[in-house]
Design a protein around this motif. Sequence first.
Motif, PDB file in Angstrom:
ATOM      1  N   SER A  42       6.505 -10.596  -9.976  1.00 18.25           N
ATOM      2  CA  SER A  42       5.459  -9.903  -9.213  1.00 18.25           C
ATOM      3  C   SER A  42       4.772 -10.839  -8.225  1.00 18.25           C
ATOM      4  O   SER A  42       4.409 -10.424  -7.111  1.00 18.25           O
ATOM      5  N   GLN A  43       4.584 -12.100  -8.607  1.00 16.58           N
ATOM      6  CA  GLN A  43       4.017 -13.084  -7.678  1.00 16.58           C
ATOM      7  C   GLN A  43       4.939 -13.276  -6.480  1.00 16.58           C
ATOM      8  O   GLN A  43       4.486 -13.274  -5.333  1.00 16.58           O
ATOM      9  N   ILE A  44       6.224 -13.446  -6.743  1.00 11.64           N
ATOM     10  CA  ILE A  44       7.197 -13.651  -5.664  1.00 11.64           C
ATOM     11  C   ILE A  44       7.196 -12.470  -4.708  1.00 11.64           C
ATOM     12  O   ILE A  44       7.237 -12.640  -3.488  1.00 11.64           O
ATOM     13  N   ASN A  45       7.131 -11.260  -5.257  1.00 11.05           N
ATOM     14  CA  ASN A  45       7.192 -10.047  -4.442  1.00 11.05           C
ATOM     15  C   ASN A  45       5.851  -9.651  -3.835  1.00 11.05           C
ATOM     16  O   ASN A  45       5.771  -8.682  -3.088  1.00 11.05           O
ATOM     17  N   GLY A  46       4.790 -10.388  -4.150  1.00 12.87           N
ATOM     18  CA  GLY A  46       3.481 -10.094  -3.576  1.00 12.87           C
ATOM     19  C   GLY A  46       2.893  -8.775  -4.031  1.00 12.87           C
ATOM     20  O   GLY A  46       2.195  -8.102  -3.274  1.00 12.87           O
ATOM     21  N   CYS A  47       3.144  -8.408  -5.284  1.00 15.76           N
ATOM     22  CA  CYS A  47       2.651  -7.140  -5.808  1.00 15.76           C
ATOM     23  C   CYS A  47       1.351  -7.357  -6.582  1.00 15.76           C
ATOM     24  O   CYS A  47       1.367  -7.729  -7.756  1.00 15.76           O
ATOM     25  N   GLY A  48       0.232  -7.119  -5.920  1.00  8.54           N
ATOM     26  CA  GLY A  48      -1.076  -7.323  -6.541  1.00  8.54           C
ATOM     27  C   GLY A  48      -1.301  -6.452  -7.763  1.00  8.54           C
ATOM     28  O   GLY A  48      -1.861  -6.898  -8.762  1.00  8.54           O
ATOM     29  N   HIS A  49      -0.854  -5.205  -7.697  1.00  6.27           N
ATOM     30  CA  HIS A  49      -1.021  -4.296  -8.835  1.00  6.27           C
ATOM     31  C   HIS A  49      -0.290  -4.841 -10.066  1.00  6.27           C
ATOM     32  O   HIS A  49      -0.843  -4.864 -11.164  1.00  6.27           O
ATOM     33  N   CYS A  50       0.947  -5.281  -9.879  1.00  4.25           N
ATOM     34  CA  CYS A  50       1.744  -5.755 -11.016  1.00  4.25           C
ATOM     35  C   CYS A  50       1.267  -7.119 -11.511  1.00  4.25           C
ATOM     36  O   CYS A  50       1.285  -7.385 -12.716  1.00  4.25           O
ATOM     37  N   ASN A 109       7.756  -3.468  -8.584  1.00  2.00           N
ATOM     38  CA  ASN A 109       7.042  -4.138  -7.493  1.00  2.00           C
ATOM     39  C   ASN A 109       7.242  -3.391  -6.184  1.00  2.00           C
ATOM     40  O   ASN A 109       6.308  -3.181  -5.420  1.00  2.00           O
ATOM     41  N   ARG A 110       8.468  -2.979  -5.932  1.00  2.00           N
ATOM     42  CA  ARG A 110       8.749  -2.290  -4.682  1.00  2.00           C
ATOM     43  C   ARG A 110       8.038  -0.937  -4.617  1.00  2.00           C
ATOM     44  O   ARG A 110       7.495  -0.563  -3.575  1.00  2.00           O
ATOM     45  N   LEU A 111       8.015  -0.225  -5.715  1.00  2.00           N
ATOM     46  CA  LEU A 111       7.291   1.050  -5.743  1.00  2.00           C
ATOM     47  C   LEU A 111       5.812   0.838  -5.433  1.00  2.00           C
ATOM     48  O   LEU A 111       5.216   1.573  -4.638  1.00  2.00           O
ATOM     49  N   ALA A 112       5.220  -0.165  -6.053  1.00  2.00           N
ATOM     50  CA  ALA A 112       3.786  -0.407  -5.864  1.00  2.00           C
ATOM     51  C   ALA A 112       3.468  -0.947  -4.474  1.00  2.00           C
ATOM     52  O   ALA A 112       2.469  -0.555  -3.864  1.00  2.00           O
ATOM     53  N   VAL A 113       4.308  -1.846  -3.962  1.00  2.02           N
ATOM     54  CA  VAL A 113       4.053  -2.411  -2.637  1.00  2.02           C
ATOM     55  C   VAL A 113       4.244  -1.353  -1.551  1.00  2.02           C
ATOM     56  O   VAL A 113       3.419  -1.228  -0.634  1.00  2.02           O
ATOM     57  N   ILE A 114       5.303  -0.564  -1.650  1.00  2.23           N
ATOM     58  CA  ILE A 114       5.567   0.477  -0.639  1.00  2.23           C
ATOM     59  C   ILE A 114       4.421   1.478  -0.571  1.00  2.23           C
ATOM     60  O   ILE A 114       4.022   1.911   0.508  1.00  2.23           O
ATOM     61  N   THR A 115       3.851   1.827  -1.730  1.00  2.00           N
ATOM     62  CA  THR A 115       2.776   2.824  -1.763  1.00  2.00           C
ATOM     63  C   THR A 115       1.380   2.207  -1.692  1.00  2.00           C
ATOM     64  O   THR A 115       0.383   2.919  -1.778  1.00  2.00           O
TER      65      THR A 115
END
Length: 162
Positions: free
Chosen positions: A45-53, A138-144
Motif C-alpha cells: 500500500s505504501q508503494i502504491n500510494g494508497c492512503g486508505h489501505c 489499492n487500485r480500487l481505492a486509489v481510482i475512486t
Amino acid sequence: MDARFNLFENEIASRFAKRFAGAALVVHDSPLPKSTQELVALRVSQINGCGHCVDMHVKEAAAAGESAVRLHLVATWRESTVFTEAEQAALALAEEGTRLADASRGVSDETWALVRKHYDDDRTAALVTLVALINAANRLAVITHRKGGSYEAGMFAAAVGN
C-alpha cells in the motif's frame, strides 16, 4: 477530496466487493502469520500510494499488537534490524510483485528461493495471493479516491461479518 464513487452503493461493484472480501478472508484465515499479512499489505500500500489501505493496515496491525517501531520501519525494511529473515523474504516478494513495471524481471529467483526457504506451500500460496489482492485493493481505492484517516481497527471484519 471526497471519494469519486462509492463501490458499496452500486449493485455491480457491491457484488464484486463481497466476492473480493471473501477472497481476502481466505488469506486472512490462512496459516500465514497475521503480522506478516499486515506488514506485506502495508508495504504494498505504501508503494502504491494508497492512503486508505495504509491507514487500514497500520491500525489493524497496531490493534493486533504490532510495535510502532516495526510499523514505522516497514518502508525501510532493508535498512532495519527489526524484521525476521522470513518477514524480509515476504517483504521482498511484496515489493518485487508490486513493482512489475519497474523491475522487468518481476520476482527474482533469489527472492523466490528465500520465500520457499521460509514458507511452506500453504503459506506461500497465501503470500502470493495476498500480494495480488492488496495490489487490486489499492487500485480500487486509489481510482475512486478513498482517503486514509477515518478507518478504525475491526471495520473490515465487521463489514464482512467475520
